[in-house]
Design a protein around this motif. Structure first.
Motif, PDB file in Angstrom:
ATOM      1  N   ILE A 320      42.603  41.729  39.315  1.00  0.00           N
ATOM      2  CA  ILE A 320      41.190  41.373  39.102  1.00  0.00           C
ATOM      3  C   ILE A 320      40.886  41.003  37.654  1.00  0.00           C
ATOM      4  N   GLY A 321      41.913  40.975  36.807  1.00  0.00           N
ATOM      5  CA  GLY A 321      41.744  40.504  35.445  1.00  0.00           C
ATOM      6  C   GLY A 321      41.259  41.542  34.455  1.00  0.00           C
ATOM      7  N   GLU A 322      41.279  42.819  34.836  1.00  0.00           N
ATOM      8  CA  GLU A 322      40.853  43.885  33.921  1.00  0.00           C
ATOM      9  C   GLU A 322      41.934  44.232  32.907  1.00  0.00           C
ATOM     10  N   ASN A 323      43.171  43.887  33.214  1.00  0.00           N
ATOM     11  CA  ASN A 323      44.278  44.237  32.349  1.00  0.00           C
ATOM     12  C   ASN A 323      45.366  43.185  32.469  1.00  0.00           C
ATOM     13  N   GLN A 324      46.205  43.122  31.473  1.00  0.00           N
ATOM     14  CA  GLN A 324      47.338  42.212  31.526  1.00  0.00           C
ATOM     15  C   GLN A 324      48.567  42.951  32.017  1.00  0.00           C
ATOM     16  N   GLY A 325      49.396  42.255  32.738  1.00  0.00           N
ATOM     17  CA  GLY A 325      50.673  42.822  33.137  1.00  0.00           C
ATOM     18  C   GLY A 325      51.740  42.375  32.161  1.00  0.00           C
ATOM     19  N   ARG A 326      52.290  41.195  32.405  1.00  0.00           N
ATOM     20  CA  ARG A 326      53.296  40.641  31.488  1.00  0.00           C
ATOM     21  C   ARG A 326      52.590  39.934  30.336  1.00  0.00           C
ATOM     22  N   ILE A 327      52.953  40.308  29.121  1.00  0.00           N
ATOM     23  CA  ILE A 327      52.341  39.683  27.949  1.00  0.00           C
ATOM     24  C   ILE A 327      53.341  38.864  27.139  1.00  0.00           C
TER      25      ILE A 327
END
Length: 376
Positions: A320-327
């Motif tokens: 849902i775009g609240e956090n990043q997974g792979r950066i």
């Protein structure tokens, strides 16, 4: 006057006809369930609403001649849940499991799924759930691959090549279009050979068998772990390529260097809180940790070496775009996927609705008029 109640019985062939083998549908369904989890529109068992289920675990010894005793993967489990959103359904996955089943030509676990009216409790459907469980088990790490794996991943390693390993492959490969090579690793080489042949025949990919876990891991851009509890796995940091994504649908051990270098993304933070609570209540936290996928990570959290669960990331937050997974491309990520009954409900509901639309399954009568209502 009471109310006539009937429900839909769906055999395994009925479940297949309703679309359980449509892998992309299963993956999209799982992604939708993850959104509901992170939004809180669900309930599972226990006072914390996050329990995996209620287990009957058999004793090692018993004075009663007919009572079963403990054995590999021997248990019964009830997994109730409510799932909101468009599903808006209550239900329960129920299964018995015994590793000895394979000796008599049966799957290790035999599963059934019940869907119920959320208000009255009436059964709506009772269906064969082995393929539902396999479909959702494969779909969950595929959602992880969709959001966490490098898009240029070319080598996929499968650790665990049984039915669940195959289901994971079928789903994960839909999210990794650039994979050119699949490495199959299994404690029993026969299963690895069988899965490699299946992949070559049905996907046209280069699929090989590698009996060495080290060799299988060293090449991988993505590793799917779907081995059973009876096959403990030990990964070393030096085996894992920078940028690798580990999709942990089964238990694994890593050296501390690897655990510390990996970023953990959880399927659902609440579930892992529930596991830790149960470990504390068990009176032997360390032994309990040894029985669950996240156990090695919980130990590191307890030691202050990994972020606390509340400071960690769930895949729902990434979706849902609240956090990043792979950066970044060099980041090693481990996606921890433990399985939850809400996924069985979500997939079972869509299969049930398809069955109603297409006339699949058999309607069975519960009662014309419940006798209890006549007496009240």
């Amino acid at each position: 006057m009471g109310k006539r109640t009937e429900f839909l019985y769906m055999s395994e062939p009925d479940v297949i006809e309703a679309g359980v083998l449509d892998v992309k549908m299963c993956v999209n369904n799982a992604e939708e369930v993850f959104k509901l989890l992170v939004q809180g529109d669900y309930l599972m068992g226990g006072s914390n609403h996050n329990n995996h289920g209620m287990y009957i675990v058999f004793p090692k010894e018993t004075p009663f001649p007919n009572m079963p005793v403990a054995g590999p993967d021997r248990r019964f489990v009830a997994m109730p849940a409510y799932l909101g959103g468009r599903f808006d359904i209550c239900g329960q996955k129920w299964y018995g499991s015994n590793a000895e089943n394979k000796k008599v030509g049966l799957p290790r676990s035999i599963l059934m799924l019940t869907l119920n009216n959320k208000s009255t409790g009436e059964p709506l459907a009772y269906m064969s759930a082995n393929l539902i469980s396999a479909g959702r088990t494969g779909a969950v790490p595929a959602v992880g691959a969709r959001y966490l794996a490098r898009k240029d991943s070319k080598v996929l390693t499968l650790v665990g090549c049984g039915p669940i390993g195959k289901a994971c492959f079928d789903a994960i490969i839909t999210e990794l279009p650039n994979v050119e090579k699949v490495i199959c690793n299994n404690r029993s080489e026969e299963k690895a050979v069988s899965l490699a042949n299946y992949i070559k025949k049905n996907y046209g990919l280069n699929a090989i068998v590698e009996n060495s876990l080290e060799s299988a891991a060293r090449e991988a851009d993505v590793i799917s772990v779907a081995a059973s509890r009876t096959a403990p796995l030990h990964f070393k940091h030096k085996w894992i390529k920078p940028g690798c994504t580990i999709l942990a649908s089964g238990p694994l051990q890593c050296d501390e260097f690897l655990w510390m270098d990996m970023d953990i993304v959880y399927d659902h933070i609440g579930l892992h809180h529930a596991y830790v609570e149960e470990a504390i209540e068990s009176g032997d936290k360390d032994e309990y940790y040894s029985r669950v996928i996240g156990g090695p990570i919980y130990r590191l959290i307890d030691a202050g070496k990994k972020p606390a669960l509340d400071d960690s990331i769930s895949i729902g937050q990434v979706i849902i775009g609240e956090n990043q997974g792979r950066i970044c491309d060099k980041q090693i990520i481990c996606f921890v996927a433990c399985g939850m009954s809400v996924f069985d409900l979500g997939l079972g509901y869509d299969l049930y609705m398809t069955a109603l639309e297409k006339g699949i399954g058999q309607k069975l009568l519960l009662w014309e008029n419940p006798k209890q209502s006549e007496e009240e």
